[in-house]
Design a protein around this motif. Structure first.
Motif, PDB file in Angstrom:
ATOM      1  N   SER A 242       1.074   3.830  -3.187  1.00 40.63           N
ATOM      2  CA  SER A 242       0.647   5.220  -2.985  1.00 40.63           C
ATOM      3  C   SER A 242       1.753   6.203  -3.340  1.00 40.63           C
ATOM      4  O   SER A 242       1.493   7.254  -3.925  1.00 40.63           O
ATOM      5  CB  SER A 242       0.161   5.435  -1.558  1.00 40.63           C
ATOM      6  OG  SER A 242       1.230   5.405  -0.637  1.00 40.63           O
TER       7      SER A 242
ATOM      8  N   ARG B 276     -11.192  -0.189   5.065  1.00 43.51           N
ATOM      9  CA  ARG B 276      -9.888  -0.703   5.543  1.00 43.51           C
ATOM     10  C   ARG B 276      -9.827  -0.681   7.066  1.00 43.51           C
ATOM     11  O   ARG B 276      -9.351  -1.630   7.685  1.00 43.51           O
ATOM     12  CB  ARG B 276      -8.773   0.155   4.953  1.00 43.51           C
ATOM     13  CG  ARG B 276      -7.392  -0.131   5.476  1.00 43.51           C
ATOM     14  CD  ARG B 276      -6.678  -1.094   4.562  1.00 43.51           C
ATOM     15  NE  ARG B 276      -5.241  -1.028   4.706  1.00 43.51           N
ATOM     16  CZ  ARG B 276      -4.554  -1.713   5.620  1.00 43.51           C
ATOM     17  NH1 ARG B 276      -5.179  -2.481   6.469  1.00 43.51           N
ATOM     18  NH2 ARG B 276      -3.242  -1.621   5.665  1.00 43.51           N
TER      19      ARG B 276
ATOM     20  N   TRP C  22     -11.883   5.856  -3.733  1.00 42.63           N
ATOM     21  CA  TRP C  22     -10.946   6.464  -2.780  1.00 42.63           C
ATOM     22  C   TRP C  22     -11.648   6.813  -1.477  1.00 42.63           C
ATOM     23  O   TRP C  22     -11.120   6.562  -0.390  1.00 42.63           O
ATOM     24  CB  TRP C  22     -10.311   7.717  -3.383  1.00 42.63           C
ATOM     25  CG  TRP C  22      -9.436   8.437  -2.411  1.00 42.63           C
ATOM     26  CD1 TRP C  22      -8.155   8.127  -2.074  1.00 42.63           C
ATOM     27  CD2 TRP C  22      -9.802   9.559  -1.606  1.00 42.63           C
ATOM     28  NE1 TRP C  22      -7.696   9.000  -1.111  1.00 42.63           N
ATOM     29  CE2 TRP C  22      -8.682   9.892  -0.804  1.00 42.63           C
ATOM     30  CE3 TRP C  22     -10.953  10.321  -1.479  1.00 42.63           C
ATOM     31  CZ2 TRP C  22      -8.693  10.947   0.093  1.00 42.63           C
ATOM     32  CZ3 TRP C  22     -10.958  11.373  -0.577  1.00 42.63           C
ATOM     33  CH2 TRP C  22      -9.842  11.679   0.188  1.00 42.63           C
TER      34      TRP C  22
ATOM     35  N   PHE D 152      -3.226   8.702  -2.078  1.00 43.58           N
ATOM     36  CA  PHE D 152      -3.925   8.209  -3.261  1.00 43.58           C
ATOM     37  C   PHE D 152      -4.752   9.308  -3.935  1.00 43.58           C
ATOM     38  O   PHE D 152      -4.980   9.257  -5.131  1.00 43.58           O
ATOM     39  CB  PHE D 152      -4.842   7.035  -2.919  1.00 43.58           C
ATOM     40  CG  PHE D 152      -4.136   5.722  -2.795  1.00 43.58           C
ATOM     41  CD1 PHE D 152      -3.413   5.201  -3.856  1.00 43.58           C
ATOM     42  CD2 PHE D 152      -4.192   4.998  -1.624  1.00 43.58           C
ATOM     43  CE1 PHE D 152      -2.763   3.985  -3.752  1.00 43.58           C
ATOM     44  CE2 PHE D 152      -3.544   3.779  -1.503  1.00 43.58           C
ATOM     45  CZ  PHE D 152      -2.831   3.277  -2.571  1.00 43.58           C
TER      46      PHE D 152
ATOM     47  N   GLU E 169       0.829  -1.203   0.000  1.00 40.10           N
ATOM     48  CA  GLU E 169       0.000   0.000   0.000  1.00 40.10           C
ATOM     49  C   GLU E 169       0.871   1.264   0.000  1.00 40.10           C
ATOM     50  O   GLU E 169       0.616   2.214  -0.751  1.00 40.10           O
ATOM     51  CB  GLU E 169      -0.905  -0.036   1.227  1.00 40.10           C
ATOM     52  CG  GLU E 169      -1.901   1.065   1.329  1.00 40.10           C
ATOM     53  CD  GLU E 169      -2.723   0.922   2.586  1.00 40.10           C
ATOM     54  OE1 GLU E 169      -3.956   0.914   2.457  1.00 40.10           O
ATOM     55  OE2 GLU E 169      -2.149   0.825   3.687  1.00 40.10           O
TER      56      GLU E 169
ATOM     57  N   TYR F 212     -12.441   3.658   0.626  1.00 41.44           N
ATOM     58  CA  TYR F 212     -11.323   2.756   0.916  1.00 41.44           C
ATOM     59  C   TYR F 212     -10.915   2.804   2.393  1.00 41.44           C
ATOM     60  O   TYR F 212     -10.753   1.767   3.026  1.00 41.44           O
ATOM     61  CB  TYR F 212     -10.123   3.083   0.024  1.00 41.44           C
ATOM     62  CG  TYR F 212      -8.912   2.260   0.346  1.00 41.44           C
ATOM     63  CD1 TYR F 212      -8.829   0.940  -0.069  1.00 41.44           C
ATOM     64  CD2 TYR F 212      -7.861   2.781   1.100  1.00 41.44           C
ATOM     65  CE1 TYR F 212      -7.726   0.171   0.230  1.00 41.44           C
ATOM     66  CE2 TYR F 212      -6.758   2.014   1.411  1.00 41.44           C
ATOM     67  CZ  TYR F 212      -6.697   0.715   0.973  1.00 41.44           C
ATOM     68  OH  TYR F 212      -5.604  -0.048   1.286  1.00 41.44           O
ATOM     69  N   LEU F 213     -10.731   4.000   2.931  1.00 37.43           N
ATOM     70  CA  LEU F 213     -10.260   4.111   4.322  1.00 37.43           C
ATOM     71  C   LEU F 213     -11.273   3.553   5.321  1.00 37.43           C
ATOM     72  O   LEU F 213     -10.887   2.770   6.195  1.00 37.43           O
ATOM     73  CB  LEU F 213      -9.894   5.553   4.673  1.00 37.43           C
ATOM     74  CG  LEU F 213      -9.319   5.744   6.072  1.00 37.43           C
ATOM     75  CD1 LEU F 213      -7.967   5.052   6.190  1.00 37.43           C
ATOM     76  CD2 LEU F 213      -9.209   7.202   6.407  1.00 37.43           C
TER      77      LEU F 213
ATOM     78  N   ASN G 208      -1.216   6.899   3.604  1.00 33.17           N
ATOM     79  CA  ASN G 208      -1.277   6.223   2.304  1.00 33.17           C
ATOM     80  C   ASN G 208      -2.585   6.554   1.588  1.00 33.17           C
ATOM     81  O   ASN G 208      -2.609   6.800   0.390  1.00 33.17           O
ATOM     82  CB  ASN G 208      -1.134   4.718   2.470  1.00 33.17           C
ATOM     83  CG  ASN G 208       0.254   4.318   2.898  1.00 33.17           C
ATOM     84  OD1 ASN G 208       1.226   5.046   2.684  1.00 33.17           O
ATOM     85  ND2 ASN G 208       0.360   3.171   3.526  1.00 33.17           N
ATOM     86  N   TRP G 209      -3.671   6.562   2.355  1.00 37.35           N
ATOM     87  CA  TRP G 209      -4.978   6.891   1.787  1.00 37.35           C
ATOM     88  C   TRP G 209      -4.989   8.326   1.255  1.00 37.35           C
ATOM     89  O   TRP G 209      -5.492   8.581   0.159  1.00 37.35           O
ATOM     90  CB  TRP G 209      -6.045   6.696   2.858  1.00 37.35           C
ATOM     91  CG  TRP G 209      -7.423   7.095   2.464  1.00 37.35           C
ATOM     92  CD1 TRP G 209      -8.237   6.453   1.587  1.00 37.35           C
ATOM     93  CD2 TRP G 209      -8.151   8.223   2.960  1.00 37.35           C
ATOM     94  NE1 TRP G 209      -9.434   7.111   1.503  1.00 37.35           N
ATOM     95  CE2 TRP G 209      -9.415   8.201   2.329  1.00 37.35           C
ATOM     96  CE3 TRP G 209      -7.862   9.230   3.863  1.00 37.35           C
ATOM     97  CZ2 TRP G 209     -10.379   9.162   2.587  1.00 37.35           C
ATOM     98  CZ3 TRP G 209      -8.827  10.180   4.127  1.00 37.35           C
ATOM     99  CH2 TRP G 209     -10.071  10.133   3.486  1.00 37.35           C
TER     100      TRP G 209
ATOM    101  N   VAL H 254      -1.568   4.083   7.482  1.00 32.02           N
ATOM    102  CA  VAL H 254      -2.715   3.765   6.618  1.00 32.02           C
ATOM    103  C   VAL H 254      -3.424   5.045   6.178  1.00 32.02           C
ATOM    104  O   VAL H 254      -3.783   5.196   5.007  1.00 32.02           O
ATOM    105  CB  VAL H 254      -3.690   2.819   7.362  1.00 32.02           C
ATOM    106  CG1 VAL H 254      -5.015   2.713   6.622  1.00 32.02           C
ATOM    107  CG2 VAL H 254      -3.068   1.454   7.522  1.00 32.02           C
TER     108      VAL H 254
END
Length: 170
Positions: A8, A158, A151, A108, A4, A154-155, A104-105, A101
């Motif tokens: 990213s 996750r 997008w 993106f 990830e 996703y978080l 990284n999100w 995390v």
């Protein structure tokens, strides 16, 4: 390094590089007066000088990426108590993984927007070329919306449905 993290960062830098290349080649290929608004017949009825188009797209991309860097720096400074809203409390045990995390999100987002702007530039170039007969680029808006929704969700997905790797110390 997680996959990830790799995707990213590499995706973001590749999208910046690709955007700059497409912006330069698009600028070279555009006429002096660029059609930016098109009527029902597909012909341009609103125009801008090509240098304004160049500066507009360049400043949007540059400003967005600077804001993302500032956001990432501020997220890294947040205390763990700022993340108490997360329902899966296992994430609160390891601040480093949680912040990783989230960062990284966040990284993106500019990747998606840079690629979307790149596609808009290519469509603008094609619309201003008399040799091109394709005037239907409405799929770009749908594609951009789909990527943005992926997008956005996703978080939460996750954080709700996965747990961090717990490293036990002996």
């Amino acid at each position: 390094m997680s996959i990830e993290y790799f995707i990213s960062r590499v995706g973001r830098y590749l999208s910046i590089f690709a955007f700059i290349l497409v912006l330069l080649f698009t600028y070279r290929g555009l006429p002096d007066e660029v059609g930016v608004h098109f009527g029902t017949d597909g012909r341009g009825d609103g125009f801008m000088p090509k240098n304004q188009v160049f500066y507009l797209f360049g400043s949007i991309m540059f400003g967005l990426n600077i804001l993302i860097v500032l956001l990432v720096n501020n997220v890294q400074k947040l205390p763990i108590t700022a993340f108490n809203f997360i329902p899966n409390k296992v994430w609160l045990k390891d601040r480093k993984q949680l912040v990783g995390v989230i960062i990284n999100w966040i990284n993106f987002l500019p990747t998606i927007i840079n690629v979307f702007l790149l596609l808009i530039l290519r469509a603008l170039l094609a619309l201003n070329d008399e040799r091109t007969f394709n005037t239907d680029y409405t799929y770009l808006l749908i594609l951009g919306l789909i990527f943005l929704l992926i997008w956005l969700f996703y978080l939460p997905v996750r954080l709700l449905y996965t747990s961090p790797k717990i490293v036990e110390e002996y």
